[in-house]
Design an enzyme around this catalytic site. Structure first.
Site, PDB file in Angstrom:
ATOM      1  N   GLY A 132     -16.267 -12.824   3.749  1.00 19.54           N
ATOM      2  CA  GLY A 132     -14.871 -12.474   3.480  1.00 19.54           C
ATOM      3  C   GLY A 132     -14.658 -11.859   2.105  1.00 19.54           C
TER       4      GLY A 132
ATOM      5  N   SER B 278     -13.826  -9.204  -0.612  1.00 28.51           N
ATOM      6  CA  SER B 278     -13.027  -7.978  -0.608  1.00 28.51           C
ATOM      7  C   SER B 278     -13.237  -7.140  -1.863  1.00 28.51           C
ATOM      8  CB  SER B 278     -11.538  -8.290  -0.428  1.00 28.51           C
ATOM      9  OG  SER B 278     -11.057  -9.074  -1.493  1.00 28.51           O
TER      10      SER B 278
ATOM     11  N   HIS C 140     -17.554 -12.801  -8.166  1.00 27.01           N
ATOM     12  CA  HIS C 140     -16.521 -13.579  -8.842  1.00 27.01           C
ATOM     13  C   HIS C 140     -16.504 -14.972  -8.261  1.00 27.01           C
ATOM     14  CE1 HIS C 140     -14.892 -11.178  -5.528  1.00 27.01           C
ATOM     15  NE2 HIS C 140     -14.159 -12.240  -5.217  1.00 27.01           N
TER      16      HIS C 140
HETATM   17  P1  AMP Z   1     -12.651 -11.939  -2.495  1.00 26.29           P
HETATM   18  O1  AMP Z   1     -11.850 -11.775  -1.248  1.00 26.29           O
HETATM   19  O2  AMP Z   1     -13.471 -13.195  -2.564  1.00 26.29           O
HETATM   20  O3  AMP Z   1     -13.470 -10.701  -2.803  1.00 26.29           O
HETATM   21  O4  AMP Z   1     -11.605 -12.150  -3.669  1.00 26.29           O
HETATM   22  C1  AMP Z   1     -10.991 -11.115  -4.355  1.00 26.29           C
HETATM   23  C2  AMP Z   1      -9.814 -11.714  -5.081  1.00 26.29           C
HETATM   24  O5  AMP Z   1      -9.412 -10.818  -6.079  1.00 26.29           O
HETATM   25  C3  AMP Z   1      -8.606 -11.988  -4.192  1.00 26.29           C
HETATM   26  O6  AMP Z   1      -8.276 -13.373  -4.250  1.00 26.29           O
HETATM   27  C4  AMP Z   1      -7.524 -11.107  -4.801  1.00 26.29           C
HETATM   28  O7  AMP Z   1      -6.251 -11.701  -4.774  1.00 26.29           O
HETATM   29  C5  AMP Z   1      -8.020 -10.909  -6.219  1.00 26.29           C
HETATM   30  N1  AMP Z   1      -7.572  -9.690  -6.871  1.00 26.29           N
HETATM   31  C6  AMP Z   1      -7.571  -8.439  -6.359  1.00 26.29           C
HETATM   32  N2  AMP Z   1      -7.114  -7.577  -7.273  1.00 26.29           N
HETATM   33  C7  AMP Z   1      -6.828  -8.296  -8.390  1.00 26.29           C
HETATM   34  C8  AMP Z   1      -6.304  -7.971  -9.690  1.00 26.29           C
HETATM   35  N3  AMP Z   1      -5.987  -6.704 -10.038  1.00 26.29           N
HETATM   36  N4  AMP Z   1      -6.122  -8.972 -10.573  1.00 26.29           N
HETATM   37  C9  AMP Z   1      -6.430 -10.244 -10.232  1.00 26.29           C
HETATM   38  N5  AMP Z   1      -6.934 -10.617  -9.050  1.00 26.29           N
HETATM   39  C10 AMP Z   1      -7.121  -9.650  -8.138  1.00 26.29           C
END
Ligand code: AMP
Ligand code: ZN
Length: 112
Positions: free
Chosen positions: A91, A93, A98
């Site tokens: 999952g 994105s 991170h």
């Molecule tokens: P993942 O789905 O594990 O790749 O998590 C990506 C996370 O990044 C999601 O929880 C998003 O809400 C977060 N995210 C995306 N863009 C930003 C941003 N500009 N600043 C902070 N968090 C972000």
């Protein structure tokens, strides 16, 4: 490189930063899934957990230690959850590794 989190590291895109040092940055997630939800990322671009190498072991330890220290600072003494999503089935994105840190509410198992 067209990577959202590299742009946050560089300051090209703003973020609500909690912490930064020479190796990592931590900032609040833009779409929080819990009262506390922040991300800890390496400054080094690593796309997925599949891509970490022997040379990254200390960096990953530093990410975990930073997550623990900041979770405590954010009032998560009763516990918290860390999540690292890897690739499509995980999952993921944003393709810059991170660690999610979620807290201040009861978590459940299994995850979706
Ligand atoms: P993942 O789905 O594990 O790749 O998590 C990506 C996370 O990044 C999601 O929880 C998003 O809400 C977060 N995210 C995306 N863009 C930003 C941003 N500009 N600043 C902070 N968090 C972000
Ligand atoms: Zn990146």
């Amino acid at each position: 490189m067209d990577c959202l989190f590299c742009k946050i590291v560089d300051g090209a895109i703003p973020a609500r930063k909690l912490y930064e040092d020479d190796q990592v940055v931590a900032f609040h997630d833009i779409g929080p899934q819990a009262p506390v939800h922040f991300l800890v990322i390496p400054k080094k671009h690593i796309a997925t957990l599949h891509d970490i190498g022997e040379e990254d072991k200390a960096l990953l330890g530093h990410i975990v230690h930073t997550a623990q220290r900041l979770a405590r600072e954010q009032g998560c003494e009763e516990g918290f959850r860390v999540v690292m999503n890897c690739n499509e089935h995980g999952g993921q994105s944003v393709y810059h590794i991170h660690m999610h840190v979620l807290g201040q509410r009861q978590m459940h198992w299994p995850p979706g």
